[in-house]
Design a protein around this motif. Structure first.
Motif, short mmCIF file in Angstrom:
data_model
loop_
_atom_site.label_atom_id
_atom_site.label_comp_id
_atom_site.label_asym_id
_atom_site.label_seq_id
_atom_site.Cartn_x
_atom_site.Cartn_y
_atom_site.Cartn_z
N THR A 2 0.83 -1.20 0.00
CA THR A 2 0.00 0.00 0.00
C THR A 2 0.86 1.24 0.00
OG1 THR A 2 -1.67 -1.16 1.25
CG2 THR A 2 -1.83 1.24 1.18
N PRO A 3 0.66 2.20 -0.92
CA PRO A 3 1.48 3.40 -0.98
C PRO A 3 1.23 4.28 0.24
CG PRO A 3 -0.36 3.58 -2.48
CD PRO A 3 -0.37 2.20 -1.96
N LEU A 5 0.97 7.95 1.65
CA LEU A 5 0.65 9.27 1.16
C LEU A 5 1.58 10.30 1.77
CD1 LEU A 5 -3.22 9.22 1.24
CD2 LEU A 5 -1.72 8.88 -0.71
N GLN A 20 2.94 14.26 -7.69
CA GLN A 20 2.57 13.61 -6.44
C GLN A 20 1.55 12.48 -6.65
OE1 GLN A 20 1.09 16.81 -4.06
NE2 GLN A 20 3.09 17.81 -3.87
N ASP A 22 -0.53 9.15 -7.94
CA ASP A 22 -0.28 7.73 -8.14
C ASP A 22 -0.08 7.46 -9.62
OD1 ASP A 22 -0.49 4.86 -7.05
OD2 ASP A 22 -1.99 4.88 -8.65
N LYS A 26 -1.62 9.34 -12.83
CA LYS A 26 -0.71 9.98 -13.80
C LYS A 26 -1.06 9.55 -15.23
CE LYS A 26 3.40 10.78 -10.96
NZ LYS A 26 4.79 10.37 -10.69
N TRP A 152 -10.15 6.77 -8.17
CA TRP A 152 -8.90 6.13 -7.77
C TRP A 152 -8.18 6.96 -6.71
CZ3 TRP A 152 -7.13 1.37 -9.14
CH2 TRP A 152 -5.83 1.05 -8.75
N GLY A 153 -8.16 8.27 -6.88
CA GLY A 153 -7.51 9.14 -5.90
C GLY A 153 -8.18 9.08 -4.54
N ARG A 156 -7.31 5.91 -2.85
CA ARG A 156 -5.95 6.00 -2.32
C ARG A 156 -5.93 6.78 -1.00
NH1 ARG A 156 -1.45 9.50 -3.87
NH2 ARG A 156 0.52 8.42 -3.46
N GLY A 175 -4.49 12.92 -1.81
CA GLY A 175 -5.27 12.08 -2.73
C GLY A 175 -6.48 12.79 -3.27
N GLU A 178 -5.34 15.31 -5.93
CA GLU A 178 -5.03 14.61 -7.19
C GLU A 178 -6.31 14.18 -7.91
OE1 GLU A 178 -2.75 11.40 -5.79
OE2 GLU A 178 -1.22 12.66 -4.87
#
Length: 232
Positions: A2-3, A5, A20, A22, A26, A152-153, A156, A175, A178
């Protein structure tokens, strides 16, 4: 894995938001930016092209109705790439084929002339409309692609909350920023595409109407010529 933040202050700079983001976000942003560039290239190119065509069609039509000899006019303008010139060439070609024999079927000739010029006009309109489907596609799809980046953001962000056991704004903000930026890019691509599609469609409709009016007028001229030849 898991990334994690970044909980630092979130910059509102578009470049910072992109960097910044994911990898999935991007990709969404990059795709939407490319679609936006492609859209603007089509808009500018089509706008300039249609403007030139409208002026050239008006000049061609003025010159045609001033001409005394259709055959002489055809020798000069018959090979032009203008849509109206191709409609004119289709009419002349069908006229020559239909009147080449000794006995001319006037009613059949009229029908073939109308069909040939209508088909030529439709083909020219199809060529002019060729790239408008790109604008329609971008206008309808880009918001949903941006929405995918948004979802998705947000997912996240919730993953970061669960990992850090912290519901503070510093955890959620990157997140969310983004995500909203992806939505903004989607709208940035979609709104001009929809507006341009409507305006360019209107321009094509005007050109099509002009081609059809010219075809009707030319058909009437050739029809009168048939009647004159029938009386001889």
């Amino acid at each position: 894995m898991t990334p994690v933040l970044n909980t630092d202050a979130v910059s509102l700079s578009p470049i910072a938001l992109f960097l910044q983001a994911d990898i999935v976000v991007k990709i969404v942003m990059a795709g939407l930016l490319l679609a936006s560039i492609w859209t603007w290239a089509i808009i500018i190119g089509s706008w300039l092209k249609f403007g030139r065509i409208r002026k050239s069609v008006e000049k061609f039509e003025r010159d045609f109705w001033k001409a005394d000899d259709i055959d002489a006019f055809y020798k000069v303008h018959g090979e032009s790439d203008l849509p109206i010139a191709r409609v004119f060439a289709a009419g002349v070609t069908e006229w020559r084929r239909s009147t080449a024999g000794g006995n001319v079927d006037r009613d059949g000739t009229r029908e073939r002339l109308a069909t040939a010029m209508a088909a030529a006009a439709a083909a020219e309109v199809d060529k002019l409309s060729d790239k408008l489907n790109v604008l329609a596609t971008v206008g309808s799809v880009a918001p949903f692609v941006g929405l995918f980046g948004t979802v998705w953001g947000i997912m996240r962000s919730f993953t970061g909350i669960a990992q850090q056991q912290n519901t503070s704004l510093a955890v959620v903000a990157p997140g969310i920023a983004e995500a909203l930026f992806a939505t903004a890019i989607g709208l940035f691509a979609a709104i001009p595409a929809v507006i341009a599609y409507n305006r360019l469609s209107h321009s094509i409709n005007r050109i099509e109407a002009r081609l059809n009016r010219f075809a009707d007028g030319f058909h009437s001229t050739l029809s009168r010529q048939l009647e004159l030849e029938g009386r001889r």
